[in-house]
Design a protein around this motif. Structure first.
Motif, PDB file in Angstrom:
ATOM      1  N   SER A 145      40.788  93.514  64.248  1.00 35.03           N
ATOM      2  CA  SER A 145      42.128  93.016  63.959  1.00 35.03           C
ATOM      3  C   SER A 145      42.825  93.771  62.839  1.00 35.03           C
ATOM      4  O   SER A 145      43.998  93.506  62.551  1.00 35.03           O
ATOM      5  CB  SER A 145      42.052  91.529  63.583  1.00 35.03           C
ATOM      6  OG  SER A 145      41.356  91.362  62.346  1.00 35.03           O
ATOM      7  N   GLY A 146      42.128  94.680  62.178  1.00 34.60           N
ATOM      8  CA  GLY A 146      42.719  95.388  61.046  1.00 34.60           C
ATOM      9  C   GLY A 146      42.766  94.560  59.778  1.00 34.60           C
ATOM     10  O   GLY A 146      43.544  94.855  58.862  1.00 34.60           O
ATOM     11  N   ARG A 147      41.933  93.532  59.706  1.00 41.11           N
ATOM     12  CA  ARG A 147      41.905  92.681  58.508  1.00 41.11           C
ATOM     13  C   ARG A 147      41.687  93.508  57.252  1.00 41.11           C
ATOM     14  O   ARG A 147      42.301  93.258  56.206  1.00 41.11           O
ATOM     15  CB  ARG A 147      40.799  91.627  58.653  1.00 41.11           C
ATOM     16  CG  ARG A 147      40.604  90.735  57.422  1.00 41.11           C
ATOM     17  CD  ARG A 147      39.451  89.761  57.637  1.00 41.11           C
ATOM     18  NE  ARG A 147      39.141  88.995  56.440  1.00 41.11           N
ATOM     19  CZ  ARG A 147      39.729  87.852  56.088  1.00 41.11           C
ATOM     20  NH1 ARG A 147      40.673  87.335  56.858  1.00 41.11           N
ATOM     21  NH2 ARG A 147      39.377  87.222  54.980  1.00 41.11           N
ATOM     22  N   TYR A 148      40.799  94.502  57.333  1.00 41.87           N
ATOM     23  CA  TYR A 148      40.449  95.288  56.156  1.00 41.87           C
ATOM     24  C   TYR A 148      41.078  96.686  56.179  1.00 41.87           C
ATOM     25  O   TYR A 148      40.523  97.647  55.659  1.00 41.87           O
ATOM     26  CB  TYR A 148      38.926  95.386  56.040  1.00 41.87           C
ATOM     27  CG  TYR A 148      38.245  94.044  55.886  1.00 41.87           C
ATOM     28  CD1 TYR A 148      38.812  93.032  55.106  1.00 41.87           C
ATOM     29  CD2 TYR A 148      37.042  93.765  56.522  1.00 41.87           C
ATOM     30  CE1 TYR A 148      38.197  91.798  54.973  1.00 41.87           C
ATOM     31  CE2 TYR A 148      36.415  92.531  56.382  1.00 41.87           C
ATOM     32  CZ  TYR A 148      36.993  91.551  55.607  1.00 41.87           C
ATOM     33  OH  TYR A 148      36.392  90.331  55.458  1.00 41.87           O
ATOM     34  N   ALA A 149      42.257  96.781  56.797  1.00 39.76           N
ATOM     35  CA  ALA A 149      43.001  98.044  56.795  1.00 39.76           C
ATOM     36  C   ALA A 149      43.301  98.468  55.360  1.00 39.76           C
ATOM     37  O   ALA A 149      43.334  97.647  54.435  1.00 39.76           O
ATOM     38  CB  ALA A 149      44.300  97.886  57.580  1.00 39.76           C
ATOM     39  N   TYR A 150      43.558  99.747  55.194  1.00 38.82           N
ATOM     40  CA  TYR A 150      43.830 100.308  53.860  1.00 38.82           C
ATOM     41  C   TYR A 150      44.868  99.487  53.100  1.00 38.82           C
ATOM     42  O   TYR A 150      44.640  99.067  51.958  1.00 38.82           O
ATOM     43  CB  TYR A 150      44.283 101.751  54.014  1.00 38.82           C
ATOM     44  CG  TYR A 150      44.800 102.390  52.754  1.00 38.82           C
ATOM     45  CD1 TYR A 150      43.933 102.797  51.750  1.00 38.82           C
ATOM     46  CD2 TYR A 150      46.171 102.598  52.572  1.00 38.82           C
ATOM     47  CE1 TYR A 150      44.411 103.380  50.581  1.00 38.82           C
ATOM     48  CE2 TYR A 150      46.653 103.182  51.413  1.00 38.82           C
ATOM     49  CZ  TYR A 150      45.779 103.571  50.418  1.00 38.82           C
ATOM     50  OH  TYR A 150      46.265 104.150  49.275  1.00 38.82           O
ATOM     51  N   CYS A 151      46.010  99.194  53.727  1.00 40.69           N
ATOM     52  CA  CYS A 151      47.102  98.522  53.011  1.00 40.69           C
ATOM     53  C   CYS A 151      46.782  97.072  52.692  1.00 40.69           C
ATOM     54  O   CYS A 151      47.411  96.472  51.803  1.00 40.69           O
ATOM     55  CB  CYS A 151      48.396  98.604  53.819  1.00 40.69           C
ATOM     56  SG  CYS A 151      48.324  97.741  55.411  1.00 40.69           S
ATOM     57  N   ASN A 152      45.819  96.485  53.387  1.00 40.93           N
ATOM     58  CA  ASN A 152      45.491  95.068  53.176  1.00 40.93           C
ATOM     59  C   ASN A 152      44.476  94.839  52.059  1.00 40.93           C
ATOM     60  O   ASN A 152      44.219  93.688  51.687  1.00 40.93           O
ATOM     61  CB  ASN A 152      44.926  94.471  54.469  1.00 40.93           C
ATOM     62  CG  ASN A 152      45.973  94.324  55.545  1.00 40.93           C
ATOM     63  OD1 ASN A 152      47.173  94.363  55.273  1.00 40.93           O
ATOM     64  ND2 ASN A 152      45.538  94.174  56.787  1.00 40.93           N
ATOM     65  N   GLN A 153      43.895  95.894  51.527  1.00 43.07           N
ATOM     66  CA  GLN A 153      42.757  95.724  50.626  1.00 43.07           C
ATOM     67  C   GLN A 153      43.071  94.914  49.363  1.00 43.07           C
ATOM     68  O   GLN A 153      42.279  94.030  48.987  1.00 43.07           O
ATOM     69  CB  GLN A 153      42.152  97.093  50.274  1.00 43.07           C
ATOM     70  CG  GLN A 153      41.475  97.737  51.472  1.00 43.07           C
ATOM     71  CD  GLN A 153      40.778  99.048  51.138  1.00 43.07           C
ATOM     72  OE1 GLN A 153      39.631  99.268  51.491  1.00 43.07           O
ATOM     73  NE2 GLN A 153      41.484  99.940  50.466  1.00 43.07           N
TER      74      GLN A 153
END
Length: 479
Positions: free
Chosen positions: A279-287
């Protein structure tokens, strides 16, 4: 061989289980970190011996070792698991290094423990090499991290999608206490254990400080600050952890558990590499947002110790958590100013930094190399297309306004913008070579990454972004 001074083993039995590593049939050296060993005050020749090899493979238990698998829980991709624990790691013990700091030495990939659940407790060679290289690279970049002391193969096969060579990593950490450690006892309503853990953690990580007030709030405050600083450092070098579960957030503020981690090549704020992050939970921008979420879980675990009245405890914790955004922004701004060559502060600096990143994204430029090339543009060289020349004009004018001008800017940029990072395709090449029995690619990469801020002609190939056929689009945990 080791002068252990074990304290975690002195906590009640419910904090950890005594375990014995699995036996390795034919251990062989991959790499030994003699520099770190000396920093730890260890006997380097003894550890490089056959006996040392047996210790790092788990075949010999050294005198004074505690051999523990630590208990913890955790939120994995947002879902709470009440019992995780060290399912493939064993704490050998604690030592006091040459600087007077307490450090854990742990074997990772050393076999099943009572916390293994359905896992085998083993680690494939590739996962060990990735963690060894990237953790040491992070140390050289100046980012708080666990360290790699030694890596050995076991002679055993590890079965994942296919049979792979097994290996063990000897990992060094300020401690292995995680947000999930507090969750473990909070989930069991074990307030006594929570209180012991808070007191132990403060004494361990802040031995010179006195905490006369609320110890739980003090620990939360310290952890928020360390995580705000750490996350800013990750973002500034383009690092993606990949699996920011609460059991992978260390209270020490160190980067821990390098599974599907990666560094950005072409800048993309939505970048995701982890094969399990669908799901992109830990994508770069979300960190940064996820870090704050994890810290809110820590705060929730500490509520019984913050105040006897739950409502008041929540209010106190919430007020403290609100400081995360401000602290993170301050650390990010200070780091971005250095990367852009600004030695003083002006009100529009953050906007210039964000505009730089926006241009980089729109033109699909390499994150590390574009920052490294910024110094050259002081001489008039253009980084961006003509349509974006306005940014460069604004940036040069900003540099010129500071007291020491371009000379100071060059010094700041050289110290803040790495020339080399552990790029995904280079890590993959080292891993595949290792599976063929050739560790020379790994050795060379470790040597280069030890000086990330040095612009050396012989290292040019390590600063080159991947071509299309080399591009790594997914990274894997190894569990």
């Amino acid at each position: 061989m080791f002068d252990f001074d074990n304290t975690y083993a002195g906590l009640p039995k419910r904090f950890a289980c005594i375990v014995r590593p699995a036996r390795a049939s034919n251990p062989q050296w991959i790499h030994f970190n003699s520099g770190l060993a000396r920093e730890l005050g260890l006997d380097v020749p003894a550890l490089q011996s056959h006996e040392g090899l047996q210790v790092f493979s788990g075949n010999i238990v050294p005198d004074g070792a505690c051999m523990l698998a630590q208990a913890y829980a955790g939120h994995q991709f947002g879902h709470f698991v009440p019992q995780l624990g060290d399912g493939r790691a064993v704490l050998l013990g604690e030592i006091i290094d040459r600087n007077g700091l307490r450090r854990d030495i742990q074997l990772k990939g050393s076999g099943m423990t009572p916390f293994s659940r359905r896992g085998d407790g083993l680690a494939p060679l590739g996962a060990v090499i990735r963690e060894y290289i990237v953790s040491e690279a992070m140390f050289a970049l100046g980012i708080p991290t666990t360290r790699s002391l030694a890596a050995v193969t076991t002679g055993e096969k590890v079965f994942r999608e296919q049979p792979l060579a097994g290996a063990v990593l000897a990992r060094v950490a300020a401690s292995h206490i995680r947000v999930g450690t507090f969750e473990y006892f909070a989930a069991r309503n074990d307030t006594e254990a929570l209180r012991l853990l808070v007191d132990y953690t403060l004494k361990r990580h802040y031995p010179a400080e006195e905490f006369a007030g609320n110890a739980a709030l003090a620990l939360l405050d310290k952890t928020i600050e360390r995580q705000a600083r750490l996350l800013a450092q990750w973002m500034l070098v383009g690092f993606i952890h990949g699996v920011m579960n609460t059991d992978n957030m260390a209270i020490s503020g160190e980067t821990i558990d390098y599974g599907p981690c990666a560094f950005i090549d072409t800048y993309d704020p939505d970048a995701v590499f982890s094969s399990i992050d669908h799901s992109g939970r830990y994508a770069y921008c979300n960190q940064p947002t996820i870090a704050k979420w994890n810290l809110s879980v820590l705060a929730e675990s500490l509520l019984p110790l913050i105040d006897a009245e739950t409502k008041q405890a929540r209010e106190k914790a919430r007020a403290m958590l609100e400081a995360f955004d401000r602290r993170y922004a301050a650390h990010w701004s200070a780091g971005m100013q250095r990367k852009l060559g600004f030695g003083n502060v002006e009100s529009g600096d953050d906007e210039l930094g964000r505009a730089f990143l926006k241009n980089m994204h729109q033109q699909q430029l390499d994150y590390t190399n574009t920052f490294a090339a910024l110094e050259s543009s002081l001489d008039g060289a253009s980084l961006f297309a003509a349509s974006d020349s306005l940014w460069e004009a604004q940036w040069r004018a900003r540099v010129a306004r500071q007291p020491s001008g371009a000379r100071a800017a060059r010094q700041l940029m050289r110290a803040a913008n790495p020339r080399v990072i552990p790029r995904n395709h280079q890590l993959e090449r080292a891993i595949q070579s290792a599976y063929r029995g050739d560790y020379s690619v790994m050795e060379r990469l470790i040597t280069v990454l030890a000086q990330p801020y040095q612009l050396l002609a012989e290292n040019d190939e390590y600063s080159r972004p991947p071509c299309e056929t080399e591009r790594v689009r997914q990274t894997f945990c190894g569990t």
